[in-house]
Design a protein around this motif. Structure first.
Motif, short mmCIF file in Angstrom:
data_model
loop_
_atom_site.label_atom_id
_atom_site.label_comp_id
_atom_site.label_asym_id
_atom_site.label_seq_id
_atom_site.Cartn_x
_atom_site.Cartn_y
_atom_site.Cartn_z
N THR A 166 0.49 -5.59 -11.02
CA THR A 166 1.45 -6.03 -10.01
C THR A 166 1.10 -5.55 -8.61
N GLY A 167 0.14 -4.64 -8.49
CA GLY A 167 -0.28 -4.13 -7.19
C GLY A 167 0.64 -3.07 -6.61
N GLN A 168 1.59 -2.59 -7.40
CA GLN A 168 2.54 -1.60 -6.90
C GLN A 168 1.88 -0.29 -6.48
N LEU A 169 0.84 0.09 -7.20
CA LEU A 169 0.17 1.35 -6.86
C LEU A 169 -0.54 1.25 -5.52
N VAL A 170 -1.22 0.15 -5.29
CA VAL A 170 -1.90 -0.04 -4.01
C VAL A 170 -0.87 -0.13 -2.88
N THR A 171 0.26 -0.76 -3.14
CA THR A 171 1.32 -0.84 -2.14
C THR A 171 1.81 0.56 -1.77
N ALA A 172 1.97 1.41 -2.77
CA ALA A 172 2.48 2.77 -2.51
C ALA A 172 1.44 3.66 -1.84
N THR A 173 0.18 3.53 -2.26
CA THR A 173 -0.84 4.45 -1.77
C THR A 173 -1.68 3.90 -0.64
N GLY A 174 -1.81 2.58 -0.57
CA GLY A 174 -2.73 1.98 0.39
C GLY A 174 -4.17 2.15 -0.02
N ASP A 175 -4.40 2.50 -1.28
CA ASP A 175 -5.73 2.85 -1.78
C ASP A 175 -6.02 2.07 -3.06
N ALA A 176 -6.98 1.15 -2.98
CA ALA A 176 -7.33 0.35 -4.15
C ALA A 176 -8.00 1.18 -5.25
N GLU A 177 -8.43 2.38 -4.91
CA GLU A 177 -9.09 3.25 -5.88
C GLU A 177 -8.13 4.27 -6.50
N SER A 178 -6.86 4.19 -6.16
CA SER A 178 -5.89 5.15 -6.70
C SER A 178 -5.70 4.92 -8.20
N ASP A 179 -5.12 5.91 -8.86
CA ASP A 179 -4.92 5.85 -10.30
C ASP A 179 -3.53 6.36 -10.62
N VAL A 180 -3.00 5.94 -11.77
CA VAL A 180 -1.68 6.40 -12.21
C VAL A 180 -1.74 6.71 -13.70
N THR A 181 -1.06 7.77 -14.08
CA THR A 181 -0.91 8.16 -15.47
C THR A 181 0.56 8.47 -15.71
N LEU A 182 1.10 7.90 -16.78
CA LEU A 182 2.48 8.18 -17.18
C LEU A 182 2.47 9.02 -18.44
N ARG A 183 3.33 10.05 -18.47
CA ARG A 183 3.43 10.88 -19.67
C ARG A 183 4.70 11.71 -19.60
N PHE A 184 5.15 12.09 -20.77
CA PHE A 184 6.27 13.02 -20.85
C PHE A 184 5.72 14.43 -20.91
#
Length: 120
Positions: free
Chosen positions: A26-44
């Motif tokens: 959805t491009g939400q990460l790039v929208t938040a960071t402005g960085d196409a190379e950013s990464d996200v990890t979800l965990r409890f």
């Protein structure tokens, strides 16, 4: 069932990975960071956000870009993750979902620093 065991449940891990994939799609990460190379990890995890250790759903973002921590994009990302997790929790075994439902909320961290706490 303990929190760590519930967090490691195959359905939880796979479901969180699917949410991560959707965040990229959805491009939400790039929208938040402005960085196409950013990464996200979800965990409890059990994390100490300032009031002692408590269980949270962690949204861990890594980026090389300077980010605007006040941007509404972080709230939108957090809300999206919460919404998708609610969808996921309905497909989990009741006991697993119940244990994870006791989490204090979710925390968005950028490069290891908490920038947004959303209580459940």
């Amino acid at each position: 069932m303990k929190f760590a065991k519930a967090a490691a449940h195959e359905g939880v891990v796979d479901g969180l990975r699917c949410i991560e994939d959707k965040i990229f799609e959805t491009g939400q990460l790039v929208t938040a960071t402005g960085d196409a190379e950013s990464d996200v990890t979800l965990r409890f995890l059990i994390a100490d956000i300032g009031n002692g250790p408590a269980p949270y759903l962690i949204i861990d973002v890594t980026t090389g870009a300077a980010v605007d921590e006040e941007s509404d994009a972080w709230v939108e990302l957090s809300d999206y993750v919460y919404s998708k997790y609610l969808d996921l929790s309905g497909s989990l075994p009741r006991r697993t979902s119940s244990v994870l439902g006791e989490a204090a909320g979710q925390v968005t961290r950028v490069n290891g620093r908490a920038i947004l706490l959303s209580n459940w």
